[in-house]
Design a protein around this motif. Structure first.
Motif, PDB file in Angstrom:
ATOM      1  N   MET A 108       0.724  -1.160  -0.030  1.00 25.14           N
ATOM      2  CA  MET A 108      -0.011   0.067   0.118  1.00 25.14           C
ATOM      3  C   MET A 108       0.815   1.289  -0.031  1.00 25.14           C
ATOM      4  O   MET A 108       1.847   1.393   0.718  1.00 25.14           O
ATOM      5  CB  MET A 108      -0.871   0.196   1.240  1.00 25.14           C
ATOM      6  CG  MET A 108      -1.901  -1.124   1.367  1.00 25.14           C
ATOM      7  SD  MET A 108      -3.265  -0.768   2.403  1.00 25.14           S
ATOM      8  CE  MET A 108      -4.504   0.278   1.461  1.00 25.14           C
ATOM      9  N   PHE A 109       0.320   2.307  -0.817  1.00 25.90           N
ATOM     10  CA  PHE A 109       1.012   3.455  -1.028  1.00 25.90           C
ATOM     11  C   PHE A 109      -0.025   4.405   0.094  1.00 25.90           C
ATOM     12  O   PHE A 109      -0.938   4.637  -0.659  1.00 25.90           O
ATOM     13  CB  PHE A 109       1.518   4.012  -2.261  1.00 25.90           C
ATOM     14  CG  PHE A 109       2.288   3.051  -3.059  1.00 25.90           C
ATOM     15  CD1 PHE A 109       3.710   3.656  -3.161  1.00 25.90           C
ATOM     16  CD2 PHE A 109       1.826   1.852  -3.719  1.00 25.90           C
ATOM     17  CE1 PHE A 109       4.588   2.647  -4.086  1.00 25.90           C
ATOM     18  CE2 PHE A 109       2.729   1.207  -4.295  1.00 25.90           C
ATOM     19  CZ  PHE A 109       4.133   1.414  -4.410  1.00 25.90           C
ATOM     20  N   ILE A 110       0.665   5.081   0.951  1.00 19.69           N
ATOM     21  CA  ILE A 110      -0.150   5.966   1.570  1.00 19.69           C
ATOM     22  C   ILE A 110       0.454   7.341   1.692  1.00 19.69           C
ATOM     23  O   ILE A 110       1.637   7.331   2.312  1.00 19.69           O
ATOM     24  CB  ILE A 110      -0.510   5.607   3.351  1.00 19.69           C
ATOM     25  CG1 ILE A 110      -1.115   4.140   2.968  1.00 19.69           C
ATOM     26  CG2 ILE A 110      -1.228   6.455   3.914  1.00 19.69           C
ATOM     27  CD1 ILE A 110      -1.197   3.430   4.537  1.00 19.69           C
ATOM     28  N   SER A 111      -0.222   8.363   1.049  1.00 18.12           N
ATOM     29  CA  SER A 111       0.614   9.653   0.827  1.00 18.12           C
ATOM     30  C   SER A 111       0.109  10.819   1.793  1.00 18.12           C
ATOM     31  O   SER A 111      -0.958  10.609   2.326  1.00 18.12           O
ATOM     32  CB  SER A 111       0.154  10.028  -0.812  1.00 18.12           C
ATOM     33  OG  SER A 111      -0.786  10.730  -0.919  1.00 18.12           O
ATOM     34  N   SER A 112       0.793  11.785   1.989  1.00 11.95           N
ATOM     35  CA  SER A 112       0.313  12.963   2.969  1.00 11.95           C
ATOM     36  C   SER A 112      -1.005  13.282   2.451  1.00 11.95           C
ATOM     37  O   SER A 112      -1.513  14.240   3.115  1.00 11.95           O
ATOM     38  CB  SER A 112       1.672  13.731   2.931  1.00 11.95           C
ATOM     39  OG  SER A 112       1.833  14.233   1.757  1.00 11.95           O
ATOM     40  N   ARG A 113      -1.378  13.280   1.123  1.00 12.12           N
ATOM     41  CA  ARG A 113      -2.571  13.829   0.501  1.00 12.12           C
ATOM     42  C   ARG A 113      -3.791  12.788   1.137  1.00 12.12           C
ATOM     43  O   ARG A 113      -4.960  13.256   0.957  1.00 12.12           O
ATOM     44  CB  ARG A 113      -2.575  13.770  -0.861  1.00 12.12           C
ATOM     45  CG  ARG A 113      -1.625  14.789  -1.566  1.00 12.12           C
ATOM     46  CD  ARG A 113      -1.797  14.532  -3.207  1.00 12.12           C
ATOM     47  NE  ARG A 113      -0.729  15.356  -3.774  1.00 12.12           N
ATOM     48  CZ  ARG A 113      -0.410  15.455  -5.012  1.00 12.12           C
ATOM     49  NH1 ARG A 113      -1.251  14.527  -5.805  1.00 12.12           N
ATOM     50  NH2 ARG A 113       0.395  16.054  -5.371  1.00 12.12           N
ATOM     51  N   ASP A 114      -3.377  11.707   1.793  1.00 10.40           N
ATOM     52  CA  ASP A 114      -4.486  10.859   2.353  1.00 10.40           C
ATOM     53  C   ASP A 114      -4.754  11.232   3.745  1.00 10.40           C
ATOM     54  O   ASP A 114      -5.473  10.482   4.521  1.00 10.40           O
ATOM     55  CB  ASP A 114      -4.031   9.460   2.211  1.00 10.40           C
ATOM     56  CG  ASP A 114      -3.946   9.248   0.820  1.00 10.40           C
ATOM     57  OD1 ASP A 114      -4.690   9.295  -0.027  1.00 10.40           O
ATOM     58  OD2 ASP A 114      -2.937   8.414   0.538  1.00 10.40           O
ATOM     59  N   ARG A 115      -4.130  12.218   4.464  1.00  8.98           N
ATOM     60  CA  ARG A 115      -4.312  12.699   5.804  1.00  8.98           C
ATOM     61  C   ARG A 115      -5.882  12.783   6.054  1.00  8.98           C
ATOM     62  O   ARG A 115      -6.656  13.303   5.180  1.00  8.98           O
ATOM     63  CB  ARG A 115      -3.658  13.953   6.060  1.00  8.98           C
ATOM     64  CG  ARG A 115      -2.310  13.797   6.286  1.00  8.98           C
ATOM     65  CD  ARG A 115      -1.472  15.141   6.811  1.00  8.98           C
ATOM     66  NE  ARG A 115      -1.220  15.995   5.502  1.00  8.98           N
ATOM     67  CZ  ARG A 115      -0.483  16.909   5.395  1.00  8.98           C
ATOM     68  NH1 ARG A 115      -0.174  17.483   6.427  1.00  8.98           N
ATOM     69  NH2 ARG A 115      -0.461  17.645   3.974  1.00  8.98           N
ATOM     70  N   GLY A 116      -5.970  12.222   7.167  1.00 10.09           N
ATOM     71  CA  GLY A 116      -7.521  12.327   7.677  1.00 10.09           C
ATOM     72  C   GLY A 116      -8.456  10.996   7.112  1.00 10.09           C
ATOM     73  O   GLY A 116      -9.553  10.827   7.450  1.00 10.09           O
ATOM     74  N   GLN A 117      -7.716  10.321   6.186  1.00 11.36           N
ATOM     75  CA  GLN A 117      -8.439   9.128   5.712  1.00 11.36           C
ATOM     76  C   GLN A 117      -7.461   7.847   5.561  1.00 11.36           C
ATOM     77  O   GLN A 117      -8.056   6.758   4.917  1.00 11.36           O
ATOM     78  CB  GLN A 117      -8.799   9.396   4.104  1.00 11.36           C
ATOM     79  CG  GLN A 117      -9.457  10.870   3.786  1.00 11.36           C
ATOM     80  CD  GLN A 117      -9.706  11.201   2.353  1.00 11.36           C
ATOM     81  OE1 GLN A 117     -10.086  10.146   1.342  1.00 11.36           O
ATOM     82  NE2 GLN A 117      -9.183  12.311   1.992  1.00 11.36           N
ATOM     83  N   ILE A 118      -6.627   7.667   6.432  1.00 13.19           N
ATOM     84  CA  ILE A 118      -5.730   6.601   6.601  1.00 13.19           C
ATOM     85  C   ILE A 118      -6.697   5.461   6.937  1.00 13.19           C
ATOM     86  O   ILE A 118      -6.247   4.250   6.107  1.00 13.19           O
ATOM     87  CB  ILE A 118      -4.553   6.911   7.095  1.00 13.19           C
ATOM     88  CG1 ILE A 118      -3.791   7.981   6.575  1.00 13.19           C
ATOM     89  CG2 ILE A 118      -3.859   5.722   7.464  1.00 13.19           C
ATOM     90  CD1 ILE A 118      -2.327   8.137   7.220  1.00 13.19           C
ATOM     91  N   ALA A 119      -7.372   5.458   7.752  1.00 14.33           N
ATOM     92  CA  ALA A 119      -8.059   4.397   8.112  1.00 14.33           C
ATOM     93  C   ALA A 119      -8.844   3.790   7.271  1.00 14.33           C
ATOM     94  O   ALA A 119      -9.107   2.407   7.072  1.00 14.33           O
ATOM     95  CB  ALA A 119      -8.851   4.591   9.501  1.00 14.33           C
ATOM     96  N   GLU A 120      -9.545   4.692   6.244  1.00 12.66           N
ATOM     97  CA  GLU A 120     -10.420   4.160   5.197  1.00 12.66           C
ATOM     98  C   GLU A 120      -9.681   3.537   4.141  1.00 12.66           C
ATOM     99  O   GLU A 120     -10.013   2.471   3.591  1.00 12.66           O
ATOM    100  CB  GLU A 120     -11.022   5.365   4.337  1.00 12.66           C
ATOM    101  CG  GLU A 120     -12.329   5.919   5.507  1.00 12.66           C
ATOM    102  CD  GLU A 120     -13.294   4.705   5.960  1.00 12.66           C
ATOM    103  OE1 GLU A 120     -13.634   4.095   4.918  1.00 12.66           O
ATOM    104  OE2 GLU A 120     -13.654   4.754   7.018  1.00 12.66           O
ATOM    105  N   LEU A 121      -8.382   4.209   3.977  1.00  9.92           N
ATOM    106  CA  LEU A 121      -7.410   3.440   3.097  1.00  9.92           C
ATOM    107  C   LEU A 121      -6.897   1.900   3.433  1.00  9.92           C
ATOM    108  O   LEU A 121      -7.016   1.022   2.651  1.00  9.92           O
ATOM    109  CB  LEU A 121      -6.149   4.271   2.671  1.00  9.92           C
ATOM    110  CG  LEU A 121      -6.045   5.100   1.659  1.00  9.92           C
ATOM    111  CD1 LEU A 121      -7.205   6.191   1.630  1.00  9.92           C
ATOM    112  CD2 LEU A 121      -4.957   5.896   1.279  1.00  9.92           C
ATOM    113  N   LEU A 122      -6.671   2.057   4.631  1.00 11.29           N
ATOM    114  CA  LEU A 122      -6.254   0.641   5.018  1.00 11.29           C
ATOM    115  C   LEU A 122      -7.174  -0.459   4.996  1.00 11.29           C
ATOM    116  O   LEU A 122      -7.178  -1.843   4.792  1.00 11.29           O
ATOM    117  CB  LEU A 122      -5.826   0.577   6.709  1.00 11.29           C
ATOM    118  CG  LEU A 122      -4.378   1.285   6.777  1.00 11.29           C
ATOM    119  CD1 LEU A 122      -3.968   1.681   8.257  1.00 11.29           C
ATOM    120  CD2 LEU A 122      -3.104   0.740   5.960  1.00 11.29           C
ATOM    121  N   LYS A 123      -8.586  -0.161   5.131  1.00 15.32           N
ATOM    122  CA  LYS A 123      -9.533  -1.235   5.067  1.00 15.32           C
ATOM    123  C   LYS A 123      -9.442  -1.737   3.370  1.00 15.32           C
ATOM    124  O   LYS A 123     -10.323  -2.734   3.349  1.00 15.32           O
ATOM    125  CB  LYS A 123     -11.107  -0.720   5.148  1.00 15.32           C
ATOM    126  CG  LYS A 123     -11.194  -0.135   6.771  1.00 15.32           C
ATOM    127  CD  LYS A 123     -12.258   0.609   6.985  1.00 15.32           C
ATOM    128  CE  LYS A 123     -12.667   0.909   8.468  1.00 15.32           C
ATOM    129  NZ  LYS A 123     -13.784   1.900   8.748  1.00 15.32           N
TER     130      LYS A 123
END
Length: 530
Positions: A108-123
């Motif tokens: 997974m690539f989690i970028s600083s633009r994903d701040r506030g949504q990281i929990a949703e991304l990990l799902k």
């Protein structure tokens, strides 16, 4: 078709006639049914015909993407040949060329633009992860800031978890925290796949990483998180912040320390002296050097030395020379090893003044152990301990051949990159890598199997002793300070059992200790087969 596209389920031409009929595969595969052994032999024939290590890396990566069981079978059965291709030293070049060789996303690539949504991304991750290896790409091996290209490192590390310790690949999740890059070349590279912006820093960086940590632990309860290839300023801060509240460790600090300490234990069996009597000079003063020094100090104290005595036997040299008290600009992790002494500008002068019994290179300065350095160590010691641990090979402090040649074959040598055997004066030396892959897979397996809440320094001390115990007289007689790599799964199982024992003894594990800890460990080891 879904089966053929899922690397965890795909068997390719090894699907039997009955399976092909039952699963709707008839006509989608050529009619010949091959065994896994047939497939593995074909992979190796093709692999060995490729002209460069990078092309071999790409081919193995493609196999990993289409058939995980076959990939790990090939790795496990040919670990000496394949490990340098899927990890150091080849992975360094692969990270540098990542944008050009990218074929299919893994992890997974989690970028600083994903701040506030990281929990949703990990799902979005489809498997129940028990182990995460995460990097922000700021200090990849000895190569520096490679940004999102650093994904090759967690992918490679997790491949070794599965191959070397049997952690099931379904439980492994590689992650890059893409917070930008300060690498000008990458920012201009049209094929760079990460964010084209400067790195986050300060509070913005800290809050982003904290959001990731909270989200990861909530999404995957009990997950083990390994910090990998963070720059010094982030590595120490993150380890200090989370180590007492979450199941985390930093392999560059703690794993490197354990493998180096194990090598020292092996070397001391040859020269017959005690660790507490050594004087160790480090070339480097970052996370690897201070991590090793911290564990060495603990081991010296276990042999009866006071903390002050143990600290006084460990010295650091950085880019400005010997680390001494009163020198301006010393960062926190160096202060513990800043001793009362006059300033010494270069490494050779430090050797001639301090008269160390061991030198350990972890500064990624290629060729820093010059012939004069090696000759000086040989003049001071009957069996000088020389650890050139930086990688990739271009960053190695010296080659195995130089280590033996300029010490007249008396060096007790360990390396961070692979070297062929060296014949000198009628004797053949077999140098072995002080590679973290001897340590971290077993530690991770032990933590996962015991469901430990934390990872402690005591666990890494136990791992170092277990690794050293696996080195036999035949190994030492040929100059090998580590066991043969094909024994890695046995070694990892022993380390895992030792780590799990610590977890149970300290009340960190979930549930009571089983009667047979080794049986528990072996029952959880993934074996790649159809």
């Amino acid at each position: 078709m879904t089966l053929l596209r899922d690397p965890l389920l795909n068997k390719g031409t090894a699907f039997t006639e009955q399976e092909r009929a039952a699963l709707g595969l008839r006509g989608l595969l050529p009619p010949c049914v091959l065994t896994m052994q047939d497939q593995a032999e074909r992979v190796l024939i093709n692999l060995r015909n490729l002209p460069s290590d990078l092309e071999k890396y790409v081919a193995l990566n493609a196999l990993h993407d289409r058939n995980e069981a076959l990939f790990f079978r090939v790795v496990c059965d040919n670990i000496d040949e394949i490990q340098p291709l899927i990890y150091t030293p080849t992975v360094g070049l692969a990270c540098q060329k990542y944008g050009l060789i990218f074929q299919r996303p893994r992890g997974m690539f989690i970028s600083s633009r994903d701040r506030g949504q990281i929990a949703e991304l990990l799902k979005n991750w489809p498997y129940p992860a028990k182990l995460i290896v995460v990097t922000d790409g700021e200090r990849i091996l000895g190569l520096g800031d490679l940004g999102a290209n650093g994904m090759g490192i967690p992918v490679g590390k997790l491949s070794l978890y599965s191959a070397c310790a049997g952690v099931h690949p379904e439980q492994c999740l590689p992650i890059v925290l893409d917070v930008g890059t300060n690498n000008e070349e990458l920012l201009r590279d049209p094929y760079y796949l990460g964010l084209r912006e400067r790195r986050l820093a300060g509070e913005a960086y800290d809050s982003f990483v904290d959001e990731f940590m909270q989200a990861a632990r909530k999404t995957f309860p009990g997950v083990l998180i390994q910090f990998e290839d963070f720059a010094n300023h982030s590595a120490f801060k993150l380890l200090h912040k989370y180590r007492d509240e979450a199941c985390v460790f930093n392999d560059d600090i703690q794993g490197t320390a354990a493998v180096a300490l194990a090598g020292l234990f092996s070397a001391l069996r040859v020269n017959g002296s005690k660790l507490r009597d050594q004087r160790i000079l480090f070339l480097g003063a970052g996370e690897a050097a201070t991590g090793i020094a911290d564990l060495v100090v603990s081991a010296m104290m276990a042999e009866g030395a006071s903390e002050a005595e143990a600290l006084g036997r460990n010295w650091l040299v950085d880019s400005r020379g010997l680390v001494v008290k009163g020198r301006a600009g010393l960062s926190g992790h160096k202060l513990r090893y800043a001793h009362d002494h006059g300033q010494i500008a270069d490494f050779l002068a430090a050797i001639e003044t301090l008269k160390p019994t061991a030198i350990i290179g972890v500064a990624a300065v290629g060729g820093a152990f010059t012939p004069d350095v090696l000759k000086a160590m040989a003049k001071l010691n009957a069996h000088p301990i020389v650890f050139a641990l930086s990688n990739p090979t271009s960053k190695a402090e010296c080659s195995a051949e130089d280590a033996y040649r300029y010490t007249e074959g008396r060096a007790l040598f360990a390396c961070g990159s692979p070297y062929d055997p060296v014949t000198l004066g009628g004797r053949t030396f077999v140098p072995r890598q002080g590679n973290n892959s001897y340590i971290f897979p077993g530690v991770g397996l032990g933590v996962i199997a015991s469901r430990s809440r934390l990872v402690t320094d005591e666990m890494f001390m136990a791992a170092a002793h277990s690794l050293a115990d696996c080195v036999g007289k035949d190994d030492l007689d040929q100059g090998s300070l580590y066991p043969a790599l094909p024994r890695i799964r046995e070694v990892s199982a022993r380390i895992a059992a030792a780590v799990a024992q610590v977890a149970y003894q300290r009340g960190l594990a979930e549930g009571p200790a089983p009667n047979d800890v080794m049986g528990l460990i072996r029952s959880q080891m993934y074996e790649p087969h159809y």
